[in-house]
Scaffold this active site. Structure first.
Site, PDB file in Angstrom:
ATOM      1  N   ASP A 200      -0.285  40.230   1.305  1.00  0.00           N
ATOM      2  CA  ASP A 200      -1.194  40.015   0.186  1.00  0.00           C
ATOM      3  C   ASP A 200      -0.591  38.953  -0.736  1.00  0.00           C
ATOM      4  O   ASP A 200       0.599  38.991  -1.045  1.00  0.00           O
ATOM      5  CB  ASP A 200      -1.400  41.322  -0.584  1.00  0.00           C
ATOM      6  CG  ASP A 200      -2.455  41.179  -1.674  1.00  0.00           C
ATOM      7  OD1 ASP A 200      -3.646  41.345  -1.358  1.00  0.00           O
ATOM      8  OD2 ASP A 200      -2.074  40.896  -2.826  1.00  0.00           O
ATOM      9  N   ASN A 208      -7.055  32.191  -9.812  1.00  0.00           N
ATOM     10  CA  ASN A 208      -8.500  32.084 -10.038  1.00  0.00           C
ATOM     11  C   ASN A 208      -8.819  31.899 -11.519  1.00  0.00           C
ATOM     12  O   ASN A 208      -9.680  31.097 -11.894  1.00  0.00           O
ATOM     13  CB  ASN A 208      -9.215  33.328  -9.515  1.00  0.00           C
ATOM     14  CG  ASN A 208      -9.529  33.226  -8.032  1.00  0.00           C
ATOM     15  OD1 ASN A 208      -9.558  32.136  -7.472  1.00  0.00           O
ATOM     16  ND2 ASN A 208      -9.763  34.359  -7.402  1.00  0.00           N
ATOM     17  N   HIS A 213     -12.205  29.395  -8.774  1.00  0.00           N
ATOM     18  CA  HIS A 213     -12.291  29.995  -7.435  1.00  0.00           C
ATOM     19  C   HIS A 213     -12.068  28.984  -6.316  1.00  0.00           C
ATOM     20  O   HIS A 213     -11.605  29.348  -5.233  1.00  0.00           O
ATOM     21  CB  HIS A 213     -13.655  30.670  -7.264  1.00  0.00           C
ATOM     22  CG  HIS A 213     -13.797  31.906  -8.098  1.00  0.00           C
ATOM     23  ND1 HIS A 213     -13.206  33.104  -7.754  1.00  0.00           N
ATOM     24  CD2 HIS A 213     -14.443  32.123  -9.274  1.00  0.00           C
ATOM     25  CE1 HIS A 213     -13.490  34.018  -8.670  1.00  0.00           C
ATOM     26  NE2 HIS A 213     -14.239  33.446  -9.610  1.00  0.00           N
ATOM     27  N   ASP A 217      -9.577  29.484  -3.243  1.00  0.00           N
ATOM     28  CA  ASP A 217      -9.888  29.307  -1.819  1.00  0.00           C
ATOM     29  C   ASP A 217      -8.842  28.436  -1.137  1.00  0.00           C
ATOM     30  O   ASP A 217      -8.458  28.688   0.016  1.00  0.00           O
ATOM     31  CB  ASP A 217     -11.269  28.674  -1.651  1.00  0.00           C
ATOM     32  CG  ASP A 217     -12.399  29.635  -1.985  1.00  0.00           C
ATOM     33  OD1 ASP A 217     -12.124  30.847  -2.091  1.00  0.00           O
ATOM     34  OD2 ASP A 217     -13.550  29.178  -2.128  1.00  0.00           O
ATOM     35  N   GLU A 244      -7.654  38.318  -0.689  1.00  0.00           N
ATOM     36  CA  GLU A 244      -6.434  37.548  -0.442  1.00  0.00           C
ATOM     37  C   GLU A 244      -5.463  38.310   0.458  1.00  0.00           C
ATOM     38  O   GLU A 244      -4.253  38.068   0.440  1.00  0.00           O
ATOM     39  CB  GLU A 244      -5.758  37.205  -1.776  1.00  0.00           C
ATOM     40  CG  GLU A 244      -5.254  38.394  -2.573  1.00  0.00           C
ATOM     41  CD  GLU A 244      -6.308  39.026  -3.474  1.00  0.00           C
ATOM     42  OE1 GLU A 244      -5.927  39.749  -4.399  1.00  0.00           O
ATOM     43  OE2 GLU A 244      -7.522  38.792  -3.255  1.00  0.00           O
TER      44      GLU A 244
END
Length: 352
Positions: A200, A208, A213, A217, A244
């Site tokens: 993770d 973010n 965002h 990504d 994630e």
């Protein structure tokens, strides 16, 4: 009386030919002369009787250029005894310039014993409608073949889309669970170890919040590439588990080996600098990783193995992030590896 019978037979023949749509012709093989022209065929092509007599002398002048060699070979094959009959299909040019399909059938007559005959007699008949239908069917079949090919490509693309995560191209959660269940059955059957990593991205929400965002990504894709690069082709499974979080399935891999893989992955991600802005801003990235290993007879299924690795991941998060934590899923009582002391710097393998 005999003459009358011959005339009657001739009338019968003419009627039969007319009913069948056949045009009788005859060539003298000795002189090379056409002793009976295919008059009806020429009339069907639009030529008058006078034009047939005076102008249409060389029948080969009416053949489609692509068909002449085929016709000549069919005649030669029969005259030399290669074929028992002369058969051929060809196109003739009508007076208006259109190409019309016809067929010939004939054979040598007047032969006695081993002596070849001197007359080549046959019939010509119109097959244009049939050839048009064949052409139409061939075109339809070609279109169907092309459509089937495109459909197969589309189905393959849809299957890939259904099986893969749209952002990273890794396997998605559904595919992971399906393939993982198969690996679990293999582990149970052969008694080989099966390890699983859950990774993770640390502090992902901060990326973010600070950069948006799209930047998030980019970070996800960068970590996904690192995970995919470590995959053993045809062996390991690498998937985006959601958000994630990533899962790597390691068949034929025991706990210590899985820990090495996890620590190597953690270190490689730690070196990442991901561009997150148009002005060249970069962010450092780290991951926390949970590890679990399944052995034959553990009594757990693949989903439980994922859950155990996920719990180990949260232990790694609690220990300060950028660490690896392992839970041994052995049939013996489960052992949670000791976490580092609160004062220790994060990073590294949490081992017993």
């Amino acid at each position: 009386m005999a003459m009358g019978e011959a005339d009657l037979n001739k009338e019968r023949l003419e009627l039969a030919l007319e009913a069948a749509g056949l045009d009788l012709w005859e060539n003298d093989l000795i002189t090379g002369n056409v002793t009976r022209k295919a008059t009806k065929t020429f009339e069907e092509l639009g030529f008058s009787e006078d034009e047939i007599v005076s102008g249409v002398q060389d029948i080969y002048g009416l053949f489609h250029p692509d068909d002449i060699d085929t016709v000549r070979k069919a005649v030669a094959d029969h005259l030399t005894g290669v074929t028992p009959q002369y058969r051929c299909e060809f196109r003739l040019r009508s007076k208006s310039g259109e190409w019309v399909w016809f067929a010939n059938y004939g054979r040598i007559m007047d032969g006695h014993g081993e002596t070849r005959g001197k007359r080549l007699i046959g019939v010509t008949f119109n097959i244009h409608d049939r050839k048009c239908r064949e052409t139409e069917i061939a075109q339809i079949n070609q279109q169907l073949t092309e459509q089937n090919r495109l459909l197969q490509q589309l189905n393959a693309s849809l299957e890939q889309l259904a099986a893969n995560d749209s952002l990273t191209g890794l396997s998605n959660r559904r595919t992971l669970m399906e393939l993982g269940a198969k690996e679990y059955k293999r582990t149970e059957r052969f008694g080989h170890p099966l390890s699983l990593l859950v990774a993770d991205i640390d502090l992902f929400k901060t990326v973010n919040d600070l950069y948006g965002h799209l930047a998030g990504d980019r970070v996800i894709c960068a970590v996904a590439q690192v995970c995919a690069a470590r995959k053993r082709s045809g062996v390991d499974i690498v998937a985006r588990f959601g958000g994630e979080e990533f899962v790597i399935v390691l068949p034929e891999t025991d706990g210590p080996s899985a820990l090495q893989v996890a620590e190597s992955l953690r270190r490689e991600v730690e070196t990442l600098l991901v561009c997150v802005g148009d002005e060249g801003q970069e962010v450092a990235v780290t991951v926390s990783i949970g590890v679990a290993t399944l052995h034959k007879g553990s009594g757990m299924d693949f989903e439980e193995l994922v859950n155990r690795a996920d719990k180990a991941l949260y232990r790694a998060k609690e220990s300060g992030r950028n660490t690896v934590h392992c839970v041994d899923a052995h049939p013996a009582p489960a052992r949670v590896h000791v976490l580092p002391n609160p004062g220790e710097a994060p990073g590294g393998v949490v081992a017993a």
